[in-house]
Write a protein that holds these residues in place. Structure first.
Motif, PDB file in Angstrom:
ATOM      1  N   THR A 175       0.954  -0.920  -0.174  1.00  0.00           N
ATOM      2  CA  THR A 175      -0.084   0.195  -0.091  1.00  0.00           C
ATOM      3  C   THR A 175       0.972   1.118  -0.089  1.00  0.00           C
ATOM      4  O   THR A 175       2.128   1.053   0.066  1.00  0.00           O
ATOM      5  CB  THR A 175      -0.850   0.014   1.290  1.00  0.00           C
ATOM      6  N   ARG A 287      -7.268   9.078   9.341  1.00  0.00           N
ATOM      7  CA  ARG A 287      -7.784   8.713   8.084  1.00  0.00           C
ATOM      8  C   ARG A 287      -7.304   9.554   6.902  1.00  0.00           C
ATOM      9  O   ARG A 287      -7.930   9.157   5.518  1.00  0.00           O
ATOM     10  CB  ARG A 287      -9.334   8.560   7.850  1.00  0.00           C
ATOM     11  N   ASN A 290      -3.279  11.860   1.059  1.00  0.00           N
ATOM     12  CA  ASN A 290      -3.441  11.961  -0.324  1.00  0.00           C
ATOM     13  C   ASN A 290      -2.181  12.171  -1.214  1.00  0.00           C
ATOM     14  O   ASN A 290      -1.062  12.095  -0.682  1.00  0.00           O
ATOM     15  CB  ASN A 290      -4.293  13.224  -0.651  1.00  0.00           C
ATOM     16  N   ASP A 333      -5.234   8.012  -6.488  1.00  0.00           N
ATOM     17  CA  ASP A 333      -5.828   7.114  -5.452  1.00  0.00           C
ATOM     18  C   ASP A 333      -6.417   5.944  -6.095  1.00  0.00           C
ATOM     19  O   ASP A 333      -7.559   6.193  -6.536  1.00  0.00           O
ATOM     20  CB  ASP A 333      -6.658   7.684  -4.522  1.00  0.00           C
ATOM     21  N   TRP A 334      -5.763   4.649  -6.146  1.00  0.00           N
ATOM     22  CA  TRP A 334      -6.346   3.575  -6.735  1.00  0.00           C
ATOM     23  C   TRP A 334      -7.082   2.680  -5.797  1.00  0.00           C
ATOM     24  O   TRP A 334      -7.657   1.712  -6.071  1.00  0.00           O
ATOM     25  CB  TRP A 334      -5.336   2.709  -7.371  1.00  0.00           C
ATOM     26  N   THR A 335      -7.258   3.081  -4.468  1.00  0.00           N
ATOM     27  CA  THR A 335      -7.648   2.073  -3.539  1.00  0.00           C
ATOM     28  C   THR A 335      -9.289   2.237  -3.375  1.00  0.00           C
ATOM     29  O   THR A 335      -9.709   1.221  -2.773  1.00  0.00           O
ATOM     30  CB  THR A 335      -7.103   2.555  -2.190  1.00  0.00           C
ATOM     31  N   ARG A 336      -9.876   2.951  -3.968  1.00  0.00           N
ATOM     32  CA  ARG A 336     -11.473   2.977  -3.974  1.00  0.00           C
ATOM     33  C   ARG A 336     -12.011   2.757  -5.384  1.00  0.00           C
ATOM     34  O   ARG A 336     -11.426   3.357  -6.386  1.00  0.00           O
ATOM     35  CB  ARG A 336     -11.926   4.453  -3.593  1.00  0.00           C
ATOM     36  N   PRO A 337     -12.971   2.003  -5.399  1.00  0.00           N
ATOM     37  CA  PRO A 337     -13.783   1.621  -6.812  1.00  0.00           C
ATOM     38  C   PRO A 337     -14.496   2.898  -6.790  1.00  0.00           C
ATOM     39  O   PRO A 337     -15.218   3.571  -6.171  1.00  0.00           O
ATOM     40  CB  PRO A 337     -14.580   0.426  -6.557  1.00  0.00           C
ATOM     41  N   ARG A 338     -14.413   3.423  -8.247  1.00  0.00           N
ATOM     42  CA  ARG A 338     -15.165   4.689  -8.708  1.00  0.00           C
ATOM     43  C   ARG A 338     -15.514   4.402 -10.135  1.00  0.00           C
ATOM     44  O   ARG A 338     -14.834   4.080 -11.099  1.00  0.00           O
ATOM     45  CB  ARG A 338     -14.364   5.836  -8.646  1.00  0.00           C
ATOM     46  N   HIS A 436     -10.922  -4.618  -6.664  1.00  0.00           N
ATOM     47  CA  HIS A 436     -11.346  -4.018  -5.390  1.00  0.00           C
ATOM     48  C   HIS A 436     -11.976  -5.129  -4.543  1.00  0.00           C
ATOM     49  O   HIS A 436     -12.434  -4.808  -3.285  1.00  0.00           O
ATOM     50  CB  HIS A 436     -11.839  -2.856  -5.338  1.00  0.00           C
ATOM     51  N   ARG A 454      -7.240  -7.666  -1.421  1.00  0.00           N
ATOM     52  CA  ARG A 454      -7.701  -7.418  -2.829  1.00  0.00           C
ATOM     53  C   ARG A 454      -6.446  -7.579  -3.823  1.00  0.00           C
ATOM     54  O   ARG A 454      -5.316  -7.516  -3.185  1.00  0.00           O
ATOM     55  CB  ARG A 454      -8.203  -6.016  -2.831  1.00  0.00           C
TER      56      ARG A 454
END
Length: 473
Positions: A175, A287, A290, A333-338, A436, A454
């Motif tokens: 990460t 949390r 960026n 940021d690749w960590t969240r599905p959008r 993800h 993941r």
């Protein structure tokens, strides 16, 4: 379960005192430096192995072995451990200036492993390393083969090196802490060790993520290496205030515990901060993070680096829009599905990529076209072999065009066009387009050690391994 988990040294002190003869509570408190209530809880764990005489207690005859099991004795280091550590460090991938890598001495790595084993019961405590270019995890593994160890790092090379030398017995997870922690890692540890970048923002971010890693923060411990020049004490004060503002208290600060080959601006040394989280530790501040956050002293996203000029963004957008497509700008940021609307291209500025962002961004985004701006000397573009490896890794999902020295001599653009599903291996395509999802949900045959991760959480060499395993025979 030991009520003092993960601490071991005070448990061993109490056990020794009880083995020597009758002791009352006052003597046990004085001898162990534990609060009275903690001593009482520990005595309750001994149960029938104690005999009582008034207000005094001692271990029953024949109970020493069970008591020793509860206390967990220190491991005897192998005679050749220092030589092994030297050998590991000699073969470690070269330091990356953009990640502020400075190598700890072999003696420091040995001292860390011994100190961890002295202070904590590594048979039970889950120990997690946030970054481990110094290879402390390998020294702990050699000292404690039964320890449960995890290494989280942004550098795929380090994760592969540790994986190889530990024969897979150390869990490795990828990460970039600026984007957050994988869910499988958050709340998974009892003790966290880290040697972060020594900027104010870097120390704060790594400490915040370390708190997030602890399952029970108030009972856990966060160990941080940090050094500052005695000529600039204000820097030390600023970092300490950051740590205090996160809800940490300093259980101990051990001066000059860490020594380095380099880092002469701080005397080639750093203290060891032993931090105990309070009830207010972490919170919303833990949390935040960026890609624009300057946590390193060098590299494209360092505290002194300029951001990408507007003309580069305009050129990137023009490339993404080829054929008249609408373009959506994304952060790295690749960590969240959008979701990406059909027919829309995605443009992403990855000019701050230290190396691992590009392949994970392409795995994470499902779009007809993705255009990514990267440094011209990006590790995936530097030679034909690196380029071929990137193309092969992404082939089930994208066809790549690598535009070197575009839009200027310092940058390149990677254009990814969605591969037709019929042309890709169906098993790989299904996993590669759901990066993800937990691997165990999209690939029932996933090994147990990666099933809760993941695809984007895996070290790169393990992503390639998954690809090979998913290919048709």
């Amino acid at each position: 379960m030991n009520p003092l988990l993960p601490r071991a040294r005070p448990v061993r002190l109490v056990t020794t005192l009880l083995s020597e003869g009758w002791r009352d509570i006052d003597e046990l408190v004085l001898g162990s430096a534990l609060p009275r209530r903690s001593v009482e809880e520990l005595l309750a764990e001994f149960g029938d192995d104690l005999e009582h005489r008034g207000d005094s207690v001692r271990l029953r005859e024949g109970s020493a072995a069970r008591a020793a099991e509860l206390a967990g004795g220190q491991a005897e280091p192998p005679a050749d451990l220092l030589d092994r550590i030297r050998s590991h460090i000699e073969g470690v991938p070269a330091p990356l200036p953009a990640l502020d890598h400075v190598q700890a001495t072999p003696e420091t790595v040995l001292r860390r492993a011994g100190w961890l084993d002295e202070e904590y019961d590594l048979r039970q405590a889950r120990l997690l390393f946030l970054g481990d270019h110094d290879l402390t995890s390998l020294a702990v593994r050699a000292l404690r083969p039964d320890a449960r160890l995890t290494v989280v790092d942004v550098d795929d090379r380090i994760l592969e090196y540790i994986d190889d030398l530990s024969d897979g017995s150390i869990r490795t997870v990828h990460t970039d802490l600026r984007f957050g922690l994988p869910l499988a890692v958050a709340g998974s540890a009892d003790v966290v060790f880290s040697d972060p970048p020594y900027t104010q923002a870097g120390m704060a971010l790594f400490a915040a993520r370390g708190i997030e890693c602890l399952e029970r923060p108030k009972e856990g411990r966060l160990l941080l290496a940090y050094g500052y020049s005695e000529r600039h004490p204000t820097l030390g004060r600023q970092v300490q205030r950051e740590l205090l503002s996160l809800g940490l208290t300093f259980e101990a600060i051990i001066p000059d515990f860490n020594r380095y080959t380099g880092a002469q601006a701080v005397g080639s040394a750093a203290d060891l901060y032993v931090c105990q989280p309070t009830a207010r530790a972490g919170g919303k501040r833990a949390r935040k993070g960026n890609a624009e956050q300057a946590i390193y002293t060098r590299g494209p996203r360092s505290v002194e680096a300029d951001q990408s000029p507007r003309r580069l963004h305009d050129a990137l957008t023009a490339i993404a829009a080829e054929g008249g497509r609408n373009v959506e700008q994304r952060d790295p940021d690749w960590t969240r599905p959008r979701a990406v609307p059909e027919g829309v291209a995605v443009a992403v500025d990855l000019s701050g990529d230290p190396g691992p962002w590009l392949p994970r961004l392409l795995l994470a985004v499902n779009a007809d076209r993705v255009a990514a701006l990267v440094p011209n000397n990006h590790p995936d573009l530097t030679d034909e072999r690196a380029q071929a490896a990137l193309v092969e890794l992404l082939r089930p999902k994208y066809r790549l065009r690598l535009l070197r020295s575009t839009p200027d001599n310092s940058h390149a653009v990677v254009v990814a066009e969605a591969a037709p599903a019929t042309a890709a291996e169906p098993g790989v395509h299904a996993v590669w387009t759901r990066a993800h999802a937990r691997l165990g949900n999209v690939w029932p045959r996933a090994d147990a050690d990666i099933a809760d991760l993941r695809l984007i959480d895996l070290p790169r060499h393990r992503i390639a391994e998954v690809r090979r395993l998913l290919e048709p025979s």
